[in-house]
Design a protein around this motif. Structure first.
Motif, PDB file in Angstrom:
ATOM      1  N   VAL A   1     -12.360   6.799  -3.794  1.00  0.00           N
ATOM      2  CA  VAL A   1     -12.718   5.414  -4.062  1.00  0.00           C
ATOM      3  C   VAL A   1     -11.568   4.652  -4.719  1.00  0.00           C
ATOM      4  O   VAL A   1     -11.332   3.490  -4.426  1.00  0.00           O
ATOM      5  CB  VAL A   1     -14.005   5.376  -4.914  1.00  0.00           C
ATOM      6  N   SER A   2     -10.807   5.339  -5.568  1.00  0.00           N
ATOM      7  CA  SER A   2      -9.702   4.608  -6.196  1.00  0.00           C
ATOM      8  C   SER A   2      -8.612   4.320  -5.166  1.00  0.00           C
ATOM      9  O   SER A   2      -7.938   3.290  -5.242  1.00  0.00           O
ATOM     10  CB  SER A   2      -9.169   5.346  -7.424  1.00  0.00           C
ATOM     11  N   GLU A   3      -8.469   5.183  -4.157  1.00  0.00           N
ATOM     12  CA  GLU A   3      -7.524   4.850  -3.070  1.00  0.00           C
ATOM     13  C   GLU A   3      -8.030   3.654  -2.267  1.00  0.00           C
ATOM     14  O   GLU A   3      -7.252   2.860  -1.765  1.00  0.00           O
ATOM     15  CB  GLU A   3      -7.308   6.055  -2.143  1.00  0.00           C
ATOM     16  N   LYS A   4      -9.367   3.576  -2.163  1.00  0.00           N
ATOM     17  CA  LYS A   4      -9.926   2.422  -1.451  1.00  0.00           C
ATOM     18  C   LYS A   4      -9.637   1.145  -2.226  1.00  0.00           C
ATOM     19  O   LYS A   4      -9.253   0.129  -1.660  1.00  0.00           O
ATOM     20  CB  LYS A   4     -11.452   2.576  -1.328  1.00  0.00           C
ATOM     21  N   GLU A   5      -9.821   1.215  -3.551  1.00  0.00           N
ATOM     22  CA  GLU A   5      -9.617   0.015  -4.364  1.00  0.00           C
ATOM     23  C   GLU A   5      -8.162  -0.423  -4.365  1.00  0.00           C
ATOM     24  O   GLU A   5      -7.856  -1.600  -4.331  1.00  0.00           O
ATOM     25  CB  GLU A   5     -10.101   0.252  -5.794  1.00  0.00           C
ATOM     26  N   LYS A   6      -7.236   0.557  -4.386  1.00  0.00           N
ATOM     27  CA  LYS A   6      -5.817   0.196  -4.408  1.00  0.00           C
ATOM     28  C   LYS A   6      -5.343  -0.248  -3.035  1.00  0.00           C
ATOM     29  O   LYS A   6      -4.327  -0.914  -2.916  1.00  0.00           O
ATOM     30  CB  LYS A   6      -4.991   1.388  -4.870  1.00  0.00           C
ATOM     31  N   GLY A   7      -6.056   0.146  -1.980  1.00  0.00           N
ATOM     32  CA  GLY A   7      -5.663  -0.239  -0.625  1.00  0.00           C
ATOM     33  C   GLY A   7      -4.775   0.781   0.037  1.00  0.00           C
ATOM     34  O   GLY A   7      -4.382   0.621   1.190  1.00  0.00           O
TER      35      GLY A   7
ATOM     36  N   SER B   1       0.782  -1.224   0.000  1.00  0.00           N
ATOM     37  CA  SER B   1       0.000   0.000   0.000  1.00  0.00           C
ATOM     38  C   SER B   1       0.821   1.285   0.000  1.00  0.00           C
ATOM     39  O   SER B   1       0.395   2.298   0.506  1.00  0.00           O
ATOM     40  CB  SER B   1      -0.968  -0.005   1.168  1.00  0.00           C
ATOM     41  N   LEU B   2       2.005   1.247  -0.594  1.00  0.00           N
ATOM     42  CA  LEU B   2       2.669   2.517  -0.867  1.00  0.00           C
ATOM     43  C   LEU B   2       2.097   3.043  -2.185  1.00  0.00           C
ATOM     44  O   LEU B   2       1.433   2.314  -2.917  1.00  0.00           O
ATOM     45  CB  LEU B   2       4.184   2.328  -0.976  1.00  0.00           C
ATOM     46  N   TYR B   3       2.359   4.311  -2.488  1.00  0.00           N
ATOM     47  CA  TYR B   3       1.825   4.879  -3.731  1.00  0.00           C
ATOM     48  C   TYR B   3       2.735   4.530  -4.900  1.00  0.00           C
ATOM     49  O   TYR B   3       3.888   4.942  -4.940  1.00  0.00           O
ATOM     50  CB  TYR B   3       1.662   6.394  -3.585  1.00  0.00           C
ATOM     51  N   GLU B   4       2.187   3.779  -5.831  1.00  0.00           N
ATOM     52  CA  GLU B   4       2.989   3.286  -6.953  1.00  0.00           C
ATOM     53  C   GLU B   4       3.400   4.416  -7.890  1.00  0.00           C
ATOM     54  O   GLU B   4       4.404   4.317  -8.575  1.00  0.00           O
ATOM     55  CB  GLU B   4       2.171   2.257  -7.741  1.00  0.00           C
ATOM     56  N   ASP B   5       2.584   5.463  -7.933  1.00  0.00           N
ATOM     57  CA  ASP B   5       2.899   6.563  -8.856  1.00  0.00           C
ATOM     58  C   ASP B   5       3.736   7.655  -8.189  1.00  0.00           C
ATOM     59  O   ASP B   5       3.907   8.727  -8.740  1.00  0.00           O
ATOM     60  CB  ASP B   5       1.620   7.148  -9.469  1.00  0.00           C
ATOM     61  N   LEU B   6       4.235   7.368  -6.978  1.00  0.00           N
ATOM     62  CA  LEU B   6       5.186   8.290  -6.358  1.00  0.00           C
ATOM     63  C   LEU B   6       6.554   7.615  -6.356  1.00  0.00           C
ATOM     64  O   LEU B   6       6.661   6.393  -6.363  1.00  0.00           O
ATOM     65  CB  LEU B   6       4.771   8.631  -4.925  1.00  0.00           C
ATOM     66  N   LYS B   7       7.599   8.453  -6.315  1.00  0.00           N
ATOM     67  CA  LYS B   7       8.960   7.913  -6.302  1.00  0.00           C
ATOM     68  C   LYS B   7       9.278   7.384  -4.913  1.00  0.00           C
ATOM     69  O   LYS B   7       8.565   7.665  -3.943  1.00  0.00           O
ATOM     70  CB  LYS B   7       9.944   9.008  -6.695  1.00  0.00           C
ATOM     71  N   VAL B   8      10.378   6.642  -4.817  1.00  0.00           N
ATOM     72  CA  VAL B   8      10.767   6.046  -3.546  1.00  0.00           C
ATOM     73  C   VAL B   8      10.878   7.121  -2.467  1.00  0.00           C
ATOM     74  O   VAL B   8      10.249   7.039  -1.406  1.00  0.00           O
ATOM     75  CB  VAL B   8      12.097   5.279  -3.701  1.00  0.00           C
TER      76      VAL B   8
ATOM     77  N   SER C   1     -19.104   5.044  -1.167  1.00  0.00           N
ATOM     78  CA  SER C   1     -19.030   3.991  -2.182  1.00  0.00           C
ATOM     79  C   SER C   1     -17.804   3.138  -1.904  1.00  0.00           C
ATOM     80  O   SER C   1     -16.806   3.637  -1.416  1.00  0.00           O
ATOM     81  CB  SER C   1     -18.874   4.590  -3.580  1.00  0.00           C
ATOM     82  N   SER C   2     -17.909   1.843  -2.236  1.00  0.00           N
ATOM     83  CA  SER C   2     -16.719   1.030  -2.023  1.00  0.00           C
ATOM     84  C   SER C   2     -16.041   0.649  -3.329  1.00  0.00           C
ATOM     85  O   SER C   2     -14.918   0.167  -3.317  1.00  0.00           O
ATOM     86  CB  SER C   2     -17.051  -0.214  -1.201  1.00  0.00           C
ATOM     87  N   THR C   3     -16.714   0.868  -4.466  1.00  0.00           N
ATOM     88  CA  THR C   3     -16.043   0.584  -5.732  1.00  0.00           C
ATOM     89  C   THR C   3     -16.234   1.769  -6.679  1.00  0.00           C
ATOM     90  O   THR C   3     -17.121   2.587  -6.483  1.00  0.00           O
ATOM     91  CB  THR C   3     -16.626  -0.656  -6.432  1.00  0.00           C
TER      92      THR C   3
END
Lengths: 246, 370
Positions: free
Chosen positions: B200-206, A87-94, B281-283
């Motif tokens: 919601v997209s932050e929820k989906e990505k976790g 759950s780190l942000y993939e679109d952010l740099k390290v 919303s969850s999705t």
């Protein structure tokens, strides 16, 4: 020794389903505490309650001296958490991920910059400083996620299956990081599926169907169940399980 | 703490492969397309003439109809029945049937009947077409009458003429009315949808879990989500102002500052609504559907296309709870009448209330634990 986690009859129900059933245990400061159990045994739910992400249905829990139900935000200030889902942000740099989470915990920009350099050097990640997290291999991501979780020097770090899907060599390196953290006095609360990892813990608890069926050092558990390794201990206990998620 | 979160949000938006382009493409496409398409003016009405009289008077009426900019005489038919065929195959919108002895009865009785039939499948075009035609015919009859009076009686009789002026939009330029409202629609779509999809997209990505486990304040979290979309709203609005000015030559009679001031409040209100929907919303699908549902109602009941005052009373009560209605009023009043904040206090208080309630609700409904 100082107690940093203490639960008393902690229970979580979802409708009729009791995910965590009346668990009571204590964890001491600086310990590496293994939290074992089959899929669906209730480990993640229990851990989420301890982190203040989920409210208990009944029972009490104290983490870092705060009540998890009354003062969840104070609990959050004293802990680090690495979830099962990366759950780190993939679109952010390290470095940006490190800066974000350190900043949220109230660290100053200058301190963050200094400590980031030291951390990346220690991990051998200097060349990946400006890489997007999505481009890192899984093992590196997990090490980074762990480092971010303890960057703000929490009293306790909760790790939910931190080594899932990682190769054995990387798992070893990961456990070296865990030992280093424990040496610095950070209490480590870790769930795992790998029984060899259970052997690395100071004490382990084994959850079956939401209850804690065994809790001791790996050595005395092996004696108690007359087993050669933790794998056998686990199988003897897990055989009794009524439920599973698969 | 807010600083770090804002850094993150702005970087994520700028790095998105889609969002920054959308911020420019959306206003340009909508501003080029909609003001020309969403046009209620009726022009180019195709007329089919059925002339049963073939007299000088009927000829003169036909010429008069043909001279009007609204009508094209596309066909003539020998009978009404054949005229109807032209309507059925859509080459004509209106039939004008001139009866036999049209000329004679004008001569004798100084009155004659003209039959107008219009295709009302497109209600607006049919209705307006026949009323324009009636006006042309009435004009024709008053011409004839005037001539007769001059012939019969050389004393000129007093004539009453009406002169109409259209206040605030003298040229009855429909675009001056539509463009400001279309800007509101655009802001609503961008700054309502984007925040709704964001949480919601932050929820989906976790990733939201990793934030929830930190001691971050709920209000800080919501503020960090609002500010970027607020900024985007101002950029989009500025693009709209420029396009309106240089493409349509439409600029506000009042001050741009007044518009930006109200936009600032409106954007927070509408983004707050997006965040509120996002929280519950969850999705992504759920958030999209719910947001779309509300947007269609909000836009159609805002007075954008149909005036609120001509809605049934119960519907007018519903529009009280529509923030778009107030902001469209503000835009039109500032653009057309040059109104100032003093003239717009009702709208100001309404929009402020929406902003406070929706965002307060969004903060409360954002749960860090379950």
């Amino acid at each position: 020794m100082k107690i940093v986690i203490q639960t008393d009859g902690l229970t979580k129900q979802f409708g009729n389903f009791t995910a965590v059933d009346n668990i009571s245990f204590k964890v001491q400061k600086g310990e590496i505490f293994g939290f074992l159990g089959a899929n669906g045994a209730g480990k993640t739910t229990a851990m989420r309650m301890l982190c203040g992400l989920s409210l208990p249905t009944s029972g009490k829990g104290m983490v870092a001296g705060y009540d998890i139900e009354q003062e969840p935000e104070k609990v959050k200030r004293s802990i680090g958490y690495m979830s099962q889902k990366f759950s780190l942000y993939e679109d952010l740099k390290v470095w940006e991920n490190i800066r974000l989470f350190a900043g949220i915990y109230g660290m100053k920009s200058k301190d963050i910059a200094l400590k980031t350099d030291a951390l990346l050097k220690q991990l051998g990640f200097e060349s990946e400083r400006d890489s997007y997290v999505k481009s890192l291999p899984l093992g590196w991501k997990q090490k980074l996620a762990f480092s971010v979780a303890i960057f703000h020097e929490p009293k306790i770090v909760f790790l939910d299956e931190p080594t899932g899907g990682v190769d054995p060599a990387t798992r070893r390196q990961f456990w070296e990081l865990i030992y280093e953290a424990a040496d610095r006095g950070i209490t480590v609360f870790v769930t795992t599926h790998y029984m060899d990892e259970a052997e690395y813990c100071d004490r382990v608890s084994i959850m079956v169907d939401g209850r804690i069926d065994a809790l001791d050092t790996p050595k005395s558990l092996k004696n108690q169940f007359n087993a050669n390794n933790m794998d056998e201990v686990f199988h003897q206990l897990a055989r009794k399980a009524q439920r599973s998620d698969n | 703490m807010l600083k770090f979160l804002l850094e993150k949000e702005f970087k994520q938006i700028l790095r998105d492969s889609f969002l920054p382009r959308m911020i420019f493409v959306f206003p340009v496409v909508m501003m080029l397309l909609l003001p020309n398409a969403a046009n209620m003016e009726v022009k180019d009405i195709n007329v089919c003439i059925v002339d049963n009289d073939h007299s000088p008077s009927s000829e003169r009426l036909i010429q008069k109809i043909g001279a009007s900019p609204y009508f094209h005489i596309t066909s003539t038919a020998p009978s009404y029945r054949q005229g109807m065929e032209n309507i059925e195959n859509e080459t004509a919108d209106v039939i004008v049937e001139i009866p036999v002895f049209f000329d004679k009865s004008l001569e004798k009785e100084s009155a004659a009947k003209v039959f107008i039939a219009s295709n009302a499948v497109n209600g607006t075009k049919g209705g307006l077409g026949s009323s324009y035609l009636s006006a042309v015919v009435a004009d024709f009859s008053s011409e004839i009458r005037a001539e007769r009076i001059q012939v019969v009686d050389h004393h000129s009789s007093p004539a009453i003429t009406t002169a109409t002026t259209y206040a605030f939009n003298q040229s009855l330029n429909f675009k001056r009315f539509m463009v400001p409202a279309i800007m509101v629609q655009l802001l609503t779509i961008l700054c309502g949808f984007l925040p709704a999809l964001n949480i919601v997209s932050e929820k989906e990505k976790g990733t939201i879990e990793q934030l929830n486990v930190t001691p971050i304040k709920k209000s800080t979290f919501i503020l960090a989500k609002l500010i970027p979309f607020w900024t985007i709203g101002f950029i989009v609005l500025s693009i709209c102002f420029l396009l309106g000015r240089y493409i349509y030559g439409i600029y506000p009679e009042g001050s741009l500052l007044t518009l930006y001031f109200f936009a600032g409040i409106f954007l927070l209100a509408i983004s707050g609504m997006g965040l509120l929907i996002s929280n519950s919303s969850s999705t992504l699908q759920q958030a999209m559907f719910v947001m779309f549902f509300f947007l269609v109602i909000l836009i159609l009941m805002s007075g954008l296309f149909t005036p609120v005052s001509s809605m049934p009373q119960w519907a007018q009560y519903i529009t009280i709870f529509n923030p778009l209605k107030y902001f469209i009023e503000v835009m039109r009043m500032v653009y057309l009448k040059g109104s100032t904040i003093k003239d717009l206090t009702t709208q100001l208080y309404a929009l402020l209330s929406f902003m406070i309630v929706l965002n307060g609700w969004a903060v409360m409904s954002y749960r860090k634990n379950s």
